[in-house]
Design an enzyme around this catalytic site. Sequence first.
Site, PDB file in Angstrom:
ATOM      1  N   ASP A  17     -13.575 -47.420  -9.404  1.00 19.89           N
ATOM      2  CA  ASP A  17     -14.100 -47.943 -10.666  1.00 19.89           C
ATOM      3  C   ASP A  17     -13.001 -48.058 -11.717  1.00 19.89           C
ATOM      4  O   ASP A  17     -12.906 -49.051 -12.435  1.00 19.89           O
ATOM      5  CB  ASP A  17     -15.205 -47.018 -11.207  1.00 19.89           C
ATOM      6  CG  ASP A  17     -16.369 -46.887 -10.248  1.00 19.89           C
ATOM      7  OD1 ASP A  17     -16.341 -47.547  -9.185  1.00 19.89           O
ATOM      8  OD2 ASP A  17     -17.306 -46.124 -10.556  1.00 19.89           O
ATOM      9  N   SER A  52     -19.102 -45.170 -16.745  1.00 21.10           N
ATOM     10  CA  SER A  52     -18.218 -43.994 -16.817  1.00 21.10           C
ATOM     11  C   SER A  52     -16.749 -44.407 -16.794  1.00 21.10           C
ATOM     12  O   SER A  52     -15.955 -43.929 -17.601  1.00 21.10           O
ATOM     13  CB  SER A  52     -18.535 -42.995 -15.693  1.00 21.10           C
ATOM     14  OG  SER A  52     -18.484 -43.608 -14.435  1.00 21.10           O
ATOM     15  N   GLY A  84     -25.501 -45.469 -15.998  1.00 17.96           N
ATOM     16  CA  GLY A  84     -26.213 -45.012 -14.805  1.00 17.96           C
ATOM     17  C   GLY A  84     -26.796 -46.146 -13.988  1.00 17.96           C
ATOM     18  O   GLY A  84     -27.717 -45.943 -13.198  1.00 17.96           O
ATOM     19  N   GLU A  86     -13.060 -37.319 -14.768  1.00 21.11           N
ATOM     20  CA  GLU A  86     -14.432 -37.340 -14.236  1.00 21.11           C
ATOM     21  C   GLU A  86     -14.614 -36.244 -13.174  1.00 21.11           C
ATOM     22  O   GLU A  86     -15.644 -35.574 -13.127  1.00 21.11           O
ATOM     23  CB  GLU A  86     -14.743 -38.724 -13.648  1.00 21.11           C
ATOM     24  CG  GLU A  86     -16.187 -38.893 -13.231  1.00 21.11           C
ATOM     25  CD  GLU A  86     -16.650 -40.348 -13.194  1.00 21.11           C
ATOM     26  OE1 GLU A  86     -16.065 -41.209 -13.869  1.00 21.11           O
ATOM     27  OE2 GLU A  86     -17.611 -40.623 -12.452  1.00 21.11           O
ATOM     28  N   GLU A 135     -18.234 -49.650  -0.161  1.00 26.93           N
ATOM     29  CA  GLU A 135     -18.931 -48.579  -0.889  1.00 26.93           C
ATOM     30  C   GLU A 135     -18.662 -47.221  -0.244  1.00 26.93           C
ATOM     31  O   GLU A 135     -18.747 -47.085   0.983  1.00 26.93           O
ATOM     32  CB  GLU A 135     -20.438 -48.877  -0.867  1.00 26.93           C
ATOM     33  CG  GLU A 135     -21.112 -48.698  -2.187  1.00 26.93           C
ATOM     34  CD  GLU A 135     -20.628 -49.669  -3.261  1.00 26.93           C
ATOM     35  OE1 GLU A 135     -19.814 -49.232  -4.103  1.00 26.93           O
ATOM     36  OE2 GLU A 135     -21.054 -50.828  -3.262  1.00 26.93           O
TER      37      GLU A 135
END
Length: 384
Positions: A176, A132, A126, A164, A37
Amino acid sequence: MALTIDAAFAARNFEELYGYSPVGVWSAPGRANLIGEHTDYNAGLVLPFAINRRTFAAIGQRTDGTVRVASEGFHGVIEVDFGAQSTPTLEGWSAYPLGVVQVLSELTGHAVEGFDIYLASDVPTGAGLSSSAAIECAVAIALNDIWDAGLSRSDIALAGQRAENTVVGAPTGFMDQFASMFGEPDSAIFLDCRSMDVRAVPLGLGDFEVLVMDTQEKHSHATGGYASRRKACDSAVDVMGVSTLRDITTDMLNETQQKLDEETFRRVKHVVTENVRVENAVAAFGARDFEAIGELFAASHASMRDDFEISTPALDLAVESSLAAGAVAARMTGGGFGGAAIALVASAQVPEVMTAVAEAFTAAGYQPPLQFTVVPSQGARRDI
Ligand code: ADP
Ligand code: MG
């Protein structure tokens, strides 16, 4: 019965709205990140997988430079004139699909003759499952086909990130989009964000399932914590005189600690140790060593909670209560500040873990999370 969101649904709604048939329907999945992450924008390692929830884009062609876009459950039909002299201002949710149109046009040199777009998605927004990237990759792979632009899957992923970053204004990495483009059934995607090397890692989950616990706390990556974490990483790179945080190894952490303020050091420590955990997780999944996976997830979650400080009390509760109810591994997933946690749970135990988590949330005075299992699935594709 819940609405079935699929390619036929998107095509039908397109026709109803615009009065003619789309030239095709494309789709791209959201993703869950198993581990790694805030490492993507630090040239590090990540291990996400594409989930069995997708965004479908039905598209028709126009000849007047106008792009119209509508999305199931989102307000309005947004209309933008790409034929005009100046670059159009793109705002709100439509900045995601229209940003991709703009960026792909810039990248390929292809003029925007105009499109009608209808989107339908069952990726929660979200929630840390990257709705997204799903929307970006669905639109980008469609335009790549329609324009016969010949972009590679990596190029398409990077175009989505660029939209983005530059149009939406969220300084997110490209994990992603890579997961959404390269996803494979039953596999995670091991991505080295320095070499851009992508490898599918068969997960062999067998009798285990991945449970998503969406706290429904919404985040925004354009503002707030995500951007400030990214800034902290960039400032550490400057102070340490390295080109990326990937250049800092665990045995350099002592020296790093002496050069950075306490908080920035903890940010760096998270990124450096997380990279090691990703490598170890690839080995642990390969060996089906769920005990090791449990330890790696626990260490990753603690690092995000204490060092990178992107978890929330609700995410911590999801992790703790699922583990207490029998999950073998759990951690928050995605950019943090809300969104979802994931847990690896034996199939037979999924119902009781879900109940225990819901009860723990109620007891703590939170609204119970939205819970569902996800399955590693195929990446972006043309459906019709
Ligand atoms: P996440 O990627 O974790 O779901 P983000 O904040 O990165 O969260 O992106 C969510 C935003 O993306 C939404 O608020 C909306 O603006 C846009 N979006 C995502 N999916 C859709 C969709 N199907 N239709 C319209 N906008 C969408
Ligand atoms: Mg996102």
